[in-house]
Each structure stands twice: as structure tokens, then as C-alpha cells.
Design an enzyme around this catalytic site. Structure first.
Site, PDB file in Angstrom:
ATOM      1  N   CYS A 187       0.799  -1.224   0.000  1.00 42.78           N
ATOM      2  CA  CYS A 187       0.000   0.000   0.000  1.00 42.78           C
ATOM      3  C   CYS A 187       0.834   1.278   0.000  1.00 42.78           C
ATOM      4  CB  CYS A 187      -0.951  -0.007   1.186  1.00 42.78           C
ATOM      5  SG  CYS A 187      -2.041  -1.444   1.220  1.00 42.78           S
ATOM      6  N   HIS A 237      -3.121   7.109   2.136  1.00 42.01           N
ATOM      7  CA  HIS A 237      -3.616   5.830   1.632  1.00 42.01           C
ATOM      8  C   HIS A 237      -4.967   5.548   2.273  1.00 42.01           C
ATOM      9  CE1 HIS A 237      -4.221   1.646   0.949  1.00 42.01           C
ATOM     10  NE2 HIS A 237      -3.837   1.274   2.156  1.00 42.01           N
ATOM     11  N   ASN A 289     -10.254  -0.255   0.111  1.00 41.74           N
ATOM     12  CA  ASN A 289      -8.796  -0.179   0.109  1.00 41.74           C
ATOM     13  C   ASN A 289      -8.286  -0.752  -1.218  1.00 41.74           C
ATOM     14  OD1 ASN A 289      -6.033  -0.646   0.434  1.00 41.74           O
ATOM     15  ND2 ASN A 289      -6.215  -1.362   2.538  1.00 41.74           N
TER      16      ASN A 289
END
Length: 328
Positions: free
Chosen positions: A115, A253, A283
Site C-alpha cells: 500500500c 492511503h 482499500n
């Protein structure tokens, strides 16, 4: 920068699959509810690929970026794709994108920092481009997380979505977008988030089995983010010799709305400076920052060439984390 060219962001783009999977849809096979998911994560839905692989999403994001910029693919000298869900170990997603868009003069490779991948890839591309003989670099974060998630595991299946986003960087003499950076890794804590594990398997080893699905210790990741991310943001801002209050937006993020709120509180900055779209996409790992950046530009909240100051911050598997302070 005295002996290096300046690098600026000149275009952004994104692409997400058409199929939307709502929280209600998940209740058909998971013991969960819209209230349970949204109250704990902020997620209401996610886009899920039905036939497109990671390279397909990244190719369409690249085409969007080039269309907006007016730059021909043959002018690109570098393509980096940040991903933890590639089509295959080889060829790389970046090489597939290079072929798909006919960027015949570009070198291409993938980078996996989970990520944090888009932050890592942007840092690498900026440095390569600043000393390169070519003018343009394409940086893309793309994921089909639906390939790696265990759809029977309620703790992870509700979190992830698919998508791709990126930006075109230009080597120039006048404007440098990248002011400072703060990037880290800690492999000693890597077991907190794993994906794609493969056991040694050959004719002379004992037969073993491995589960390649994504596995995550939510509590360990939450603690890691709350401890490490605010410090990274503070350090990257202090290194640029400005104050937190001078930053227009902190683009984190999109992992969990609670996490974003916790970082906002730690930094003592208003939540309004931490834009979110996790409710729409979930996500999307390395794709989340560029997808959000593209939306903010499309909405007019952020403008290229405006001299606005933003911080891009990623965090995730590895463990990896890092921040870039960018002057637009």
C-alpha cells in the site's frame, strides 16, 4: 538539485472496473452487515473486476493520463507500476502496459511496496527522471485485490477493492514538484500483512502447502499506522522548512476511515484537510493515493500549477511507509 533537472507532475488519470459490490452484496455469503462494515471502516462499496486483470486497469489509467496530457506514448522513457497483485511474476505489469500503449522507447518495471507502493514508485521515478535523457515518466499504482483476498474471511474480504491510478512526470528546467520525502521499511514486522506466500516446492523437498490469500493482523497494522505515520508526515514537513498548517491537503492511503481520523487527531490538523473516498472504493492498496489525487484534481480542489502544497502518505505491507511533500 543543482546538477539535476527538475521534475513536475503534468497529468493524472485513473480507471476502475464497472462492477460495484456493495456492503449489502457481501451479506449474501458473509456473516456481516452494512452497519458493521461502514462503522468500522467507512467503506460502503468497492469496485470489483470481473474479467480485467491488473495490466488492463493500468493500461486504461495510462491511456487516460496520456489523453489529458496530449503526450504521445513514444515520448515516455520510463514506466513504473506499483502493485502487489500483478497478472504474473513475468512479464511485469509495467511491460504489459508498455506494450499495450506502444510506449516503444520506455524501460519498464514493477515495484512492490504494497500500500506504500505509489509513494515508493513516485520517489524512484522522480530520481531516475531527473538525471535521464528522456523527458517523461509514467507512474501507476494498480491492483486487482479481489484476486488475493479470501472471500470467506470477513476480516479482510470487506476491506479491499480494485482500481488503478497514476501520473505523468515531466523533466523540465523551471518547476520541481518534489520538495522532500520520508520513506521507511521494517521487515521485522512484515508478518502483520502477508499475501501470495509460496512454499518451496521441488522434487527433492518435503511436500508442503501454503495459503496465498492475503492475511492481516488488523490490530498490529492499526498500531503501526498510528505510531509511524504521523511522525513521517511531521518529518517530511519539517524537512521542507514549513509548518503543518501550511499544507493544503494530506492525501493518505485509503485503508480505513478510523485510521485517517486517528492520524488527523495526532497531527492536530482538521479532518477536512484529509480528503477521503474510501466509502466508494474500499482499500485499493497502491492505487488508492493516485485515484484520490485524480478525483481531487477533477473536482477542482487541487490544481496542477497552483503552487498548493500536498503530502502523499502510504503505509502497508512490508512493513513499509512513507511520505512525499509536493508543491503543485
Amino acid at each position: 538539485m543543482s546538477n539535476q533537472a527538475k521534475v513536475r507532475i503534468c497529468s493524472v488519470g485513473k480507471y476502475v472496473p464497472e462492477k460495484i459490490l456493495s456492503n449489502e452484496d457481501l451479506t449474501k455469503w458473509l456473516d456481516t452487515s452494512d452497519e458493521w462494515i461502514s462503522s468500522r471502516t467507512g467503506i460502503k462499496q468497492r469496485h470489483i473486476s470481473t474479467t480485467e486483470n491488473t495490466s488492463d486497469l493500468c493500461t486504461k489509467a495510462a491511456e487516460s493520463i496520456l489523453e489529458k496530457s496530449g503526450v504521445d506514448a513514444s515520448e515516455i522513457g520510463l514506466i513504473i507500476v506499483a502493485t502487489m497483485s500483478p497478472d504474473s511474476q513475468s512479464p511485469s505489469v509495467a511491460c504489459k502496459v508498455q506494450g499495450n500503449i506502444q510506449a516503444v522507447n520506455a524501460l519498464a518495471f514493477d515495484l512492490n511496496a504494497a500500500c506504500s507502493g505509489f509513494v515508493y514508485a513516485s520517489s524512484v521515478a522522480e530520481k531516475m527522471l531527473s538525471v535521464a535523457p528522456y523527458r517523461y515518466a509514467l507512474v501507476i499504482g494498480g491492483e486487482v485485490m479481489s484476486k488475493v483476498v479470501n472471500w470467506e474471511d470477513r476480516s479482510t474480504a470487506v476491506l479491499f477493492g480494485d482500481g488503478a491510478g497514476g501520473m505523468l512526470l515531466e523533466r523540465n528546467e523551471h518547476t520541481h514538484s518534489f520538495v522532500s520525502e520520508d520513506i521507511h521499511a521494517d521487515g521485522t514486522r512484515g508478518s502483520a500483512l502477508t499475501s501470495g506466500e509460496q512454499a518451496v516446492n521441488n522434487p527433492i523437498t518435503p511436500k508442503t502447502t501454503s495459503d496465498a490469500h492475503l492475511k492481516m493482523s488488523g490490530r498490529d497494522i492499526f498500531d503501526f499506522v498510528v505510531r509511524s505515520v504521523p511522525k513521517s508526515v511531521k518529518d517530511v514537513v519539517e524537512d521542507s522548512q514549513i509548518e503543518l498548517n501550511d499544507v493544503d491537503y494530506f492525501i493518505l492511503h485509503q485503508a480505513n476511515a478510523r485510521l485517517i481520523k486517528a492520524v488527523s487527531k495526532k497531527l492536530k490538523q482538521p479532518i477536512e484537510k484529509f480528503p477521503q473516498n474510501i466509502q466508494h472504493y474500499g482499500n485499493t492498496s497502491a492505487a488508492s493515493i493516485p485515484i484520490l489525487l485524480e478525483e481531487l484534481i477533477e473536482q477542482g480542489d487541487i490544481q496542477l500549477g497552483s503552487n498548493q502544497t500536498i503530502v502523499l502518505t502510504g503505509f502497508g505491507g512490508g512493513l513499509t511507509w512513507g511520505s512525499l511533500l509536493i508543491k503543485l
